[in-house]
Design an enzyme around this catalytic site. Structure first.
Site, PDB file in Angstrom:
ATOM      1  N   ASN A  77     -14.147 -23.060 -24.175  1.00 34.38           N
ATOM      2  CA  ASN A  77     -14.766 -23.937 -23.188  1.00 34.38           C
ATOM      3  C   ASN A  77     -15.194 -23.286 -21.878  1.00 34.38           C
ATOM      4  OD1 ASN A  77     -14.358 -26.472 -24.686  1.00 34.38           O
ATOM      5  ND2 ASN A  77     -12.204 -25.989 -24.365  1.00 34.38           N
ATOM      6  N   TYR A  78     -14.687 -22.069 -21.606  1.00 32.80           N
ATOM      7  CA  TYR A  78     -14.955 -21.503 -20.284  1.00 32.80           C
ATOM      8  C   TYR A  78     -15.639 -20.147 -20.289  1.00 32.80           C
ATOM      9  CZ  TYR A  78     -12.220 -25.207 -18.201  1.00 32.80           C
ATOM     10  OH  TYR A  78     -11.782 -26.432 -17.790  1.00 32.80           O
ATOM     11  N   LEU A  79     -15.524 -19.433 -21.392  1.00 33.95           N
ATOM     12  CA  LEU A  79     -16.054 -18.075 -21.386  1.00 33.95           C
ATOM     13  C   LEU A  79     -17.426 -18.039 -22.029  1.00 33.95           C
ATOM     14  CD1 LEU A  79     -12.755 -16.278 -22.351  1.00 33.95           C
ATOM     15  CD2 LEU A  79     -13.755 -16.598 -20.089  1.00 33.95           C
TER      16      LEU A  79
END
Length: 657
Positions: free
Chosen positions: A614-616
DNA sequence: AGTTCAACTTAGGAGGGACCGT
DNA sequence: ACGGTCCCTCCTAAGTTGAACT
């Protein structure tokens, strides 16, 4: 102006903090015109164009398919078959070819976007799969009240089985859980049952519980053939209900099964735990599809609540859940065009933040000095969101959910200020429960002076904060900082710690470490695996054994060498060579084990998956793989490769976030 | 300006099948 | 072939956000 001002009122806290950011060296942006912040960044578009052109060329070469008419076929039938065939032929080559092959036909990431919030033009699906009905218990499985057998009505029995199935869980011992369950259970009882059953403590569910345990054992002990049959049936349902057609693509649906009824289990100290989550019927379901599609049929004898044709939303099916009264949706899989594009967009927004983050930091530091309380508050909230990657922290209705907070909803009790701590001046100690009731604990050294303003303050609303952010950069919201800081951290860490001399496992360890730095930043925790200590010991035993093996091998090599010196013949030379190889092999194995041990130990309580998913920005990882010759499969499994197909398709080895 | 709501993303855990070494 | 471990997939709760409503 290096100072921290802490503003406290009875409930909410805000900190005003000065100077020192972990990444404050880059000052060159600061003087630039603020207006620039608002300008849309064009470079990513350029990149897109470049990419488009490249793909167009490839397309001209490779495609003789009708882009629209055959798309569904190609994407879901032909390509896997093709891949399968090639797989047999040349596994090694495929490592790099496969990802692009799978998506080489429909360049879905580049198809024309709709405007005005239109999400699709055509949508057809089969509707949801309902939870299987509840079978009545066999008559030999009894329920006892106050020691006496009691036959329950079917509705009361069903709810009782939900409780029985959870009997081993500590949930069922909690007062709140029992109270909520009992209250909702009574609603399902007939009037005689209601008058007879007056105390949950006198209810004996143990026969039911044993029955379900036996059933689950039986399921495990099933023959291979029976298991295979179940698998095939599931596959059939997946093929029938698990896909939809959205604008010429056959797309996988994420959750086409309706959530079965059961007892609600919130996370943490949830006031509603134990409540009955009721069964969803066709009459509860809103279907969304296009007018000119074949509408899904409700089960015989039933009706949908509504069929609508709203192409400004992405969901196929929705219903209202009875615990919080919120709406649940059936949507597409992350591999779908509609999710992939959104994901890409998210990272492009984060990359635009990169271009102006130093200016924004300069501004919020400046705002700490503001005469206006609201501005100072805002600036401090932003500082923590940026520096600590905190979530925005919306207000929640008290008593409806577990008491958790984020940045803007922090209360006095969540922070302690230390003039001096562990040899550092001015430390703020955070201790609160965040999303999913995961504890956030952190000691953060801040600036030189701390002063406390006790003037009552208004809480800074996330909406106010986001409005402000929107003015600083188009599309900027609080959560973009989490995405940005996560991705930039991965990029920096990889650049810093990857050693091109390392072998593949060591490089992957570096990757995991970089990933871990992000997970720590974002506070992604997990419960240590139940078998952690034991599996760690086992690994250590293996390492010790391997060390001994290595020592033996070295001894043998030595004697072989000595032997060769004396004899000086071919045979003994060969023996030396083979012993050398053996030593090398064992050394490698040992190193691999040690790397594994380090990795696992460091990972005990940290969950890497959430940040990875979800973030990288996946392009960072893909570029890293290409640059250092790591197969993408070592970093992303099949599902992840499907989700990140857009990135695999476009990232070159020199991509930098 | 505050509140509510719909829509969508982000989150950790459970369970079971795949995989590994013996 | 077996037993333990690991990893994946599913599940659904719990967040964020922008828009509509009041």
């Amino acid at each position: 102006m290096d100072q921290i001002i802490v503003a406290i009122r009875s409930r909410h806290v805000l900190l005003h903090v000065g100077s020192e950011h972990r990444d404050s060296s880059d000052k060159k942006h600061r003087d630039k015109d603020k207006e620039r912040l608002k300008l849309k960044d064009g470079s990513s578009d350029k990149q897109k164009d470049k990419h488009k052109e490249k793909k167009k060329e490839e397309r001209a070469d490779s495609s003789s398919f009708d882009l629209f008419g055959d798309m569904v076929q190609i994407n879901n039938v032909l390509v896997p078959a093709l891949c399968g065939a090639i797989l047999v032929a040349c596994v090694g080559m495929l490592v790099y070819i496969l990802p692009s092959l799978c998506f080489f036909m429909p360049f879905r990431w580049e198809e024309e976007r709709y405007t005005d919030g239109v999400k699709w033009k055509f949508l057809e699906h089969k509707g949801p799969v309902f939870a299987p009905p509840c079978d009545p218990l066999p008559s030999n499985v009894k329920f006892y009240y106050d020691g006496k057998h009691m036959k329950l009505s079917s509705s009361a029995e069903e709810v009782a089985t939900f409780f029985a199935k959870m009997l081993d869980h500590e949930y069922t011992t909690k007062e709140v859980f029992r109270k909520n369950f009992y209250k909702d259970w009574r609603k399902e009882m007939m009037s005689e049952e209601k008058s007879k059953i007056t105390d949950l403590n006198k209810c004996d569910f143990s026969e039911m519980s044993e029955y379900f345990k036996a059933q689950s054992e039986a399921r495990k002990a099933m023959t291979k053939e029976d298991k295979q049959k179940i698998k095939e049936e599931n596959e059939r349902i997946l093929q029938e209900y698990g896909f939809c057609i959205m604008d010429n693509h056959k797309e996988r649906i994420a959750n086409f099964r309706i959530e079965p009824p059961g007892l609600f289990r919130g996370r943490g100290d949830h006031p509603k735990m134990g409540m009955l989550k009721r069964r969803i019927r066709p009459e509860d379901i809103i279907v969304n599809c296009s007018k000119d599609s074949k509408h899904p049929k409700p089960p015989p004898g039933t009706k949908w609540k509504e069929v609508r044709h709203d192409n400004k939303v992405t969901w196929l099916v929705s219903w209202t859940e009875n615990i919080q009264g919120s709406i649940k949706y059936i949507m597409l899989n992350p591999s779908s065009r509609i999710k992939g594009e959104k994901d890409w967009q998210k990272y492009e927004t984060a990359r635009r933040l990169k271009k102006c983050v130093e200016q924004i930091r300069a501004q919020y530091r400046d705002d700490w000095k503001s005469k206006e309380m609201r501005i100072r508050q805002r600036a401090v909230a932003l500082y923590f969101i940026d520096k600590l990657a905190l979530r925005a922290g919306n207000e929640k209705e008290e008593g409806e959910t577990a008491d958790t907070v984020g940045c803007c909803s922090l209360r006095v009790e969540h922070l302690t200020l230390h003039q001096e701590m562990d040899g550092q001046e001015y430390v703020v100690e955070f201790d609160f429960l965040g999303k999913d009731s995961i504890r956030y604990y952190n000691k953060v050294p801040v600036e030189k002076r701390v002063s406390i303003i006790s003037t009552p303050l208004r809480l800074i609303l996330t909406s106010i904060l986001n409005k402000h952010l929107q003015e600083l950069m188009d599309g900027l919201t609080a959560k973009v900082f989490r995405t940005y800081n996560a991705s930039i951290t991965l990029q920096q860490q990889l650049n810093e710690i990857t050693n091109s001399e390392d072998n593949v496992p060591a490089k992957i360890l570096s990757y995991n470490r970089a990933n871990r730095a992000v997970a720590i930043l974002c506070n992604h925790q997990r419960a240590p695996p139940k078998t952690f200590e034991k599996s760690m010991q086992n690994l250590q035993t293996k390492i010790d054994a391997k060390k001994e093996q290595l020592a033996d091998a070295k001894r043998e090599l030595k004697s072989a060498k000595a032997d060769a010196k004396v004899r000086r013949d071919e045979k003994s030379k060969k023996a030396v060579e083979s012993k050398k190889k053996a030593v090398q092999r064992i050394e490698e194995q040992l190193m691999k084990l040690e790397v594994q041990a380090t990795d696992r130990e460091e990972n005990k309580q940290i969950a890497l998956g959430t940040s990875k998913l979800n973030y990288l920005d996946p392009r960072i990882s893909i570029a890293w793989c290409k640059k250092f010759g790591i197969p993408i499969e070592k970093i992303y499994n099949k599902t992840q490769r499907e989700k990140f197909a857009w990135a695999i398709d476009m990232a070159e080895k020199d991509f930098q976030f």
